[in-house]
Design a protein around this motif. Structure first.
Motif, PDB file in Angstrom:
ATOM      1  N   TYR A   1      -2.006 -24.507  62.308  1.00 17.25           N
ATOM      2  CA  TYR A   1      -1.400 -24.658  61.343  1.00 17.25           C
ATOM      3  C   TYR A   1      -1.275 -23.501  60.332  1.00 17.25           C
ATOM      4  O   TYR A   1      -2.253 -22.476  60.443  1.00 17.25           O
ATOM      5  CB  TYR A   1      -1.925 -25.824  60.556  1.00 17.25           C
ATOM      6  CG  TYR A   1      -3.310 -25.303  59.871  1.00 17.25           C
ATOM      7  CD1 TYR A   1      -3.651 -24.856  58.592  1.00 17.25           C
ATOM      8  CD2 TYR A   1      -4.468 -25.805  60.671  1.00 17.25           C
ATOM      9  CE1 TYR A   1      -4.912 -24.564  58.280  1.00 17.25           C
ATOM     10  CE2 TYR A   1      -5.682 -25.739  60.363  1.00 17.25           C
ATOM     11  CZ  TYR A   1      -5.792 -25.195  58.751  1.00 17.25           C
ATOM     12  OH  TYR A   1      -7.118 -24.844  58.685  1.00 17.25           O
ATOM     13  N   SER A   2      -0.327 -23.294  59.750  1.00 21.56           N
ATOM     14  CA  SER A   2      -0.267 -22.113  58.457  1.00 21.56           C
ATOM     15  C   SER A   2       0.690 -22.438  57.672  1.00 21.56           C
ATOM     16  O   SER A   2       1.444 -23.445  57.583  1.00 21.56           O
ATOM     17  CB  SER A   2       0.090 -20.747  59.302  1.00 21.56           C
ATOM     18  OG  SER A   2      -0.015 -19.778  58.666  1.00 21.56           O
ATOM     19  N   PHE A   3       1.128 -21.408  56.572  1.00 24.91           N
ATOM     20  CA  PHE A   3       2.150 -21.805  55.724  1.00 24.91           C
ATOM     21  C   PHE A   3       3.598 -21.544  56.401  1.00 24.91           C
ATOM     22  O   PHE A   3       3.576 -20.425  57.316  1.00 24.91           O
ATOM     23  CB  PHE A   3       2.092 -20.724  54.612  1.00 24.91           C
ATOM     24  CG  PHE A   3       1.031 -21.338  53.584  1.00 24.91           C
ATOM     25  CD1 PHE A   3       1.084 -22.580  53.297  1.00 24.91           C
ATOM     26  CD2 PHE A   3      -0.024 -20.486  52.833  1.00 24.91           C
ATOM     27  CE1 PHE A   3      -0.081 -23.377  52.250  1.00 24.91           C
ATOM     28  CE2 PHE A   3      -0.743 -21.109  51.876  1.00 24.91           C
ATOM     29  CZ  PHE A   3      -0.846 -22.412  51.789  1.00 24.91           C
ATOM     30  N   ARG A   4       4.377 -22.067  56.030  1.00 26.42           N
ATOM     31  CA  ARG A   4       5.868 -21.950  56.667  1.00 26.42           C
ATOM     32  C   ARG A   4       6.328 -20.398  56.536  1.00 26.42           C
ATOM     33  O   ARG A   4       7.025 -19.909  57.327  1.00 26.42           O
ATOM     34  CB  ARG A   4       6.924 -22.950  56.040  1.00 26.42           C
ATOM     35  CG  ARG A   4       8.353 -22.790  56.680  1.00 26.42           C
ATOM     36  CD  ARG A   4       9.221 -23.253  55.642  1.00 26.42           C
ATOM     37  NE  ARG A   4       9.570 -22.683  54.422  1.00 26.42           N
ATOM     38  CZ  ARG A   4      10.262 -21.526  54.328  1.00 26.42           C
ATOM     39  NH1 ARG A   4      10.829 -21.224  55.290  1.00 26.42           N
ATOM     40  NH2 ARG A   4      10.441 -20.866  53.235  1.00 26.42           N
ATOM     41  N   TYR A   5       5.917 -19.774  55.359  1.00 23.29           N
ATOM     42  CA  TYR A   5       6.193 -18.471  55.033  1.00 23.29           C
ATOM     43  C   TYR A   5       5.775 -17.467  56.271  1.00 23.29           C
ATOM     44  O   TYR A   5       6.489 -16.730  56.565  1.00 23.29           O
ATOM     45  CB  TYR A   5       5.609 -18.078  53.640  1.00 23.29           C
ATOM     46  CG  TYR A   5       5.726 -16.551  53.490  1.00 23.29           C
ATOM     47  CD1 TYR A   5       7.122 -16.167  52.975  1.00 23.29           C
ATOM     48  CD2 TYR A   5       4.655 -15.669  53.659  1.00 23.29           C
ATOM     49  CE1 TYR A   5       7.043 -14.697  52.619  1.00 23.29           C
ATOM     50  CE2 TYR A   5       4.724 -14.282  53.361  1.00 23.29           C
ATOM     51  CZ  TYR A   5       6.015 -13.793  52.861  1.00 23.29           C
ATOM     52  OH  TYR A   5       6.151 -12.513  52.628  1.00 23.29           O
TER      53      TYR A   5
ATOM     54  N   GLY B   1      10.197 -32.977  48.450  1.00 20.68           N
ATOM     55  CA  GLY B   1       9.055 -33.712  48.784  1.00 20.68           C
ATOM     56  C   GLY B   1       8.798 -34.585  49.742  1.00 20.68           C
ATOM     57  O   GLY B   1       7.876 -35.152  49.887  1.00 20.68           O
ATOM     58  N   ARG B   2       9.929 -34.775  50.326  1.00 21.32           N
ATOM     59  CA  ARG B   2      10.022 -35.696  51.517  1.00 21.32           C
ATOM     60  C   ARG B   2       8.855 -35.366  52.794  1.00 21.32           C
ATOM     61  O   ARG B   2       8.223 -35.944  53.346  1.00 21.32           O
ATOM     62  CB  ARG B   2      11.311 -35.677  52.190  1.00 21.32           C
ATOM     63  CG  ARG B   2      12.488 -36.487  51.143  1.00 21.32           C
ATOM     64  CD  ARG B   2      13.742 -36.725  52.252  1.00 21.32           C
ATOM     65  NE  ARG B   2      13.361 -37.767  53.192  1.00 21.32           N
ATOM     66  CZ  ARG B   2      13.702 -37.275  54.539  1.00 21.32           C
ATOM     67  NH1 ARG B   2      14.187 -36.108  54.850  1.00 21.32           N
ATOM     68  NH2 ARG B   2      13.427 -38.083  55.517  1.00 21.32           N
ATOM     69  N   TYR B   3       8.863 -33.968  53.006  1.00 27.59           N
ATOM     70  CA  TYR B   3       7.965 -33.403  53.967  1.00 27.59           C
ATOM     71  C   TYR B   3       6.347 -33.690  53.310  1.00 27.59           C
ATOM     72  O   TYR B   3       6.177 -33.155  52.259  1.00 27.59           O
ATOM     73  CB  TYR B   3       7.969 -32.026  54.082  1.00 27.59           C
ATOM     74  CG  TYR B   3       7.398 -31.562  55.123  1.00 27.59           C
ATOM     75  CD1 TYR B   3       7.202 -32.031  56.510  1.00 27.59           C
ATOM     76  CD2 TYR B   3       6.101 -30.365  54.840  1.00 27.59           C
ATOM     77  CE1 TYR B   3       6.189 -31.282  57.440  1.00 27.59           C
ATOM     78  CE2 TYR B   3       5.252 -29.934  55.721  1.00 27.59           C
ATOM     79  CZ  TYR B   3       5.409 -30.360  57.054  1.00 27.59           C
ATOM     80  OH  TYR B   3       4.691 -29.973  58.172  1.00 27.59           O
TER      81      TYR B   3
ATOM     82  N   GLY C   1       5.441 -25.231  52.508  1.00 28.76           N
ATOM     83  CA  GLY C   1       5.094 -26.204  53.551  1.00 28.76           C
ATOM     84  C   GLY C   1       3.993 -25.613  54.381  1.00 28.76           C
ATOM     85  O   GLY C   1       3.866 -24.840  54.794  1.00 28.76           O
ATOM     86  N   LEU C   2       3.058 -26.564  54.418  1.00 30.35           N
ATOM     87  CA  LEU C   2       2.007 -26.441  55.394  1.00 30.35           C
ATOM     88  C   LEU C   2       2.446 -26.905  56.866  1.00 30.35           C
ATOM     89  O   LEU C   2       2.784 -28.092  56.846  1.00 30.35           O
ATOM     90  CB  LEU C   2       0.633 -27.212  55.071  1.00 30.35           C
ATOM     91  CG  LEU C   2      -0.589 -26.921  56.014  1.00 30.35           C
ATOM     92  CD1 LEU C   2      -1.028 -25.532  55.659  1.00 30.35           C
ATOM     93  CD2 LEU C   2      -1.868 -28.013  55.534  1.00 30.35           C
TER      94      LEU C   2
ATOM     95  N   VAL D   1       3.490 -28.060  49.543  1.00 35.11           N
ATOM     96  CA  VAL D   1       2.270 -27.662  48.889  1.00 35.11           C
ATOM     97  C   VAL D   1       2.980 -26.817  47.636  1.00 35.11           C
ATOM     98  O   VAL D   1       3.950 -26.046  48.009  1.00 35.11           O
ATOM     99  CB  VAL D   1       1.389 -26.295  49.650  1.00 35.11           C
ATOM    100  CG1 VAL D   1       0.322 -25.906  48.892  1.00 35.11           C
ATOM    101  CG2 VAL D   1       0.916 -27.166  50.810  1.00 35.11           C
ATOM    102  N   ASP D   2       2.361 -27.195  46.245  1.00 34.82           N
ATOM    103  CA  ASP D   2       3.041 -26.550  45.051  1.00 34.82           C
ATOM    104  C   ASP D   2       2.106 -25.100  44.952  1.00 34.82           C
ATOM    105  O   ASP D   2       1.060 -24.997  45.149  1.00 34.82           O
ATOM    106  CB  ASP D   2       2.784 -27.569  43.896  1.00 34.82           C
ATOM    107  CG  ASP D   2       3.448 -28.631  43.689  1.00 34.82           C
ATOM    108  OD1 ASP D   2       4.693 -28.390  44.118  1.00 34.82           O
ATOM    109  OD2 ASP D   2       2.964 -29.810  43.576  1.00 34.82           O
ATOM    110  N   LEU D   3       3.099 -24.157  44.584  1.00 35.48           N
ATOM    111  CA  LEU D   3       2.328 -22.865  44.337  1.00 35.48           C
ATOM    112  C   LEU D   3       2.610 -22.578  42.822  1.00 35.48           C
ATOM    113  O   LEU D   3       3.384 -22.967  42.109  1.00 35.48           O
ATOM    114  CB  LEU D   3       3.358 -21.592  45.099  1.00 35.48           C
ATOM    115  CG  LEU D   3       3.376 -21.880  46.477  1.00 35.48           C
ATOM    116  CD1 LEU D   3       4.398 -20.666  47.099  1.00 35.48           C
ATOM    117  CD2 LEU D   3       1.796 -21.792  47.128  1.00 35.48           C
TER     118      LEU D   3
END
Length: 514
Positions: free
Chosen positions: A436-440, A469-471, A339-340, A475-477
């Motif tokens: 912003y950043s990746f959730r990770y 995919g609701r959010y 997730g972004l 982002v697909d990895l």
């Protein structure tokens, strides 16, 4: 040896000497002292525990830091007074009272005026220039040694300048020999009163502005390093004490020869390095089979045939063009989801934004929080480096071809303005800021403190929402390959999408694919 009161100096020479001291010597001395005080305060942060001397005498870590700060502050002020004392004690002065003291009052008044204009503007442009640029030009002597720029607060930078000139002036005036009959004692008293009034006005203005901006644009003085990098030494396969994730059960795949060469974006390195640590055996060249960098760099190595599999987000338009020019077809195999996430200071009253609001903020169309939260503060959007995976995903999913404005200087301290050219990226956690950043990264990095993630279109960036995919900014990895892959490479890719491989994805901190 004290100066003789009967010794005088010409007005011109006195003006030249004093200007050299005020514009060059004093700022350099001030920055040197400030640097020493900063080192002293920083050293107090090394204590990770409270100091316990006995049951009745305990000094907490926070108390030690506060004590060191105020001690350093007092030392700085005392040194400025001593410098003024020495200057007044040994330099002959002219007879004219106005010439003698007006040079010391001028920089104090100048500092107050510039500070008032900059603080009152609250981040807005001044005469078409950014407020940070105005400060840079107005106080060049205090940025020569870069110590002034290293301060993480606008208020601290302005206070450093004000204290330097006002305390130096007090040292000069109070040291002048009032015993001399030729020296107008009442004039000195008046000047001391004026300097004290200016000093008090400056302090009142400082605390007023700070409290006003704390209420309006809460400054937590947090710098979050957001270069989306990791310490690779902590994630080296087969090294003792590494931070790589272990499998929940014995590995269902072992690769003992023809080890696939893996590369990827830095945030994904702990994932495929953990796979190497658990699955690879036999003799191997570790730097060749495990490398990391930016997303664009990883795709470049794949297209050039230097690696077998890349772990990354979808390729950027640049990488697609490069592959087409090289006659290479990129094959993307879904691996996981990410997730972004967008975040703001925890004291910002907003809990979510719409996709349109995000797009308007980062395109520069929406510039003030008033329309969203009622706070009259200029929005300071932060950007990741242009080669970062999150930046690529953000521009692809959100901007949709629109031009994104660069990180505003209101989101950066004066030091960060210069560090941008060096590739360093810091998010200054003010109430006016958004990043912003990746959730990770946000979930695992302790530096992301005192922030809150935002719901987008009313949907929180939870694992379940990202997976389903609701959010909106899921982002697909992918595992990305070119052409026909070797048997060990195909086995590795099949393992990653198996139950055990997806469990590793989850344990590392990513969202398994559906």
């Amino acid at each position: 040896m004290d100066r003789d009161d009967n010794v005088q100096v010409s007005d011109l020479n006195y003006i030249i000497y004093t200007l050299i001291v005020l514009l060059i010597g004093l700022p350099l001395c001030s920055q040197g002292l400030a640097f020493a005080c900063m080192l002293l305060v920083e050293s107090s942060t090394w204590f990770s525990k409270d100091l316990v001397f006995n049951a009745r005498m305990v000094v907490t870590r926070e108390g030690l830091i506060a004590l060191t700060f105020w001690f350093s502050f007092a030392i700085f002020n005392l040194c400025m007074l001593i410098l003024g004392h020495l200057y007044s004690k040994y330099l002959p002065v002219p007879k004219g009272f106005a010439i003698r003291y007006s040079l010391f009052a001028t920089p104090i008044i100048y500092t107050l005026l510039v500070s008032a204009v900059v603080l009152y503007s609250n981040g807005a442009d001044i005469f078409g220039y950014d407020s940070a640029d105005i400060l840079f030009m107005a106080f060049i002597p205090f940025v020569i040694a870069n110590v002034g720029l290293s301060l993480d607060s606008l208020h601290a930078f302005l206070l450093l300048i004000f204290l330097t000139y006002s305390l130096f002036a007090l040292g000069v005036v109070t040291t002048n020999r009032m015993r001399s009959a030729k020296q107008p004692r009442q004039g000195i008293y008046r000047f001391c009163i004026i300097v004290l009034i200016l000093f008090l006005m400056g302090l009142c203005g400082y605390f007023w502005a700070k409290n006003r901006l704390v209420n309006l644009v809460e400054s937590t003085k947090d710098h979050i390093m957001t270069s989306e990098g990791i310490v690779f030494d902590d994630y080296q396969p087969f090294s003792r004490g590494n931070l790589l994730t272990q499998l929940r059960s014995p590995a269902t795949l072992i690769i003992d020869s023809e080890h696939p060469r893996l590369a990827g974006a830095s945030p994904l390195y702990p994932l495929y390095a953990s796979a190497i640590n658990n699955l690879y055996t036999g003799k191997l060249n570790l730097p060749q089979v495990a490398s990391a960098g930016s997303t664009s760099q990883a795709y470049g190595r794949l297209i050039n045939g230097e690696v077998d599999v890349v772990f990354a987000t979808a390729p950027s338009e640049f990488s697609k063009r490069l592959a087409k020019e090289k006659g290479v077809t990129l094959k993307l195999t879904p691996l996981a989801k990410e997730g972004l996430v967008f975040f703001v200071n925890e004291n910002n009253p907003i809990d979510g934004l719409s996709l349109k609001q995000i797009r308007d903020i980062y395109s520069g169309q929406l510039k003030n929080w008033r329309a969203i939260s009622g706070i009259n503060a200029k929005i300071a959007p932060f950007h990741q480096p242009i080669s970062a995976g999150s930046r690529i995903a953000m521009e692809a999913q959100i901007m949709e071809g629109m031009t994104a404005e660069p990180s505003t200087l209101n989101n950066l301290s004066l030091a960060d303005k210069s560090s941008l050219a060096e590739g360093n990226h810091y998010y200054l956690n003010n109430l006016e800021s958004i990043g912003y950043s990746f959730r990770y990264y946000v979930a695992r990095d302790n530096s992301y403190r005192r922030i809150k993630t935002l719901a987008i279109n009313g949907v929180e960036p939870t694992i379940s929402n990202i997976r389903s995919g609701r959010y909106p900014f899921s982002v697909d990895l992918f595992m990305v390959t070119t052409g026909t892959v070797s048997e060990p490479t195909q086995q590795l890719m099949d393992w990653f999408v198996s139950e055990q491989g997806q469990a590793l994805v989850e344990d590392v901190g990513y969202v398994p694919r559906e």
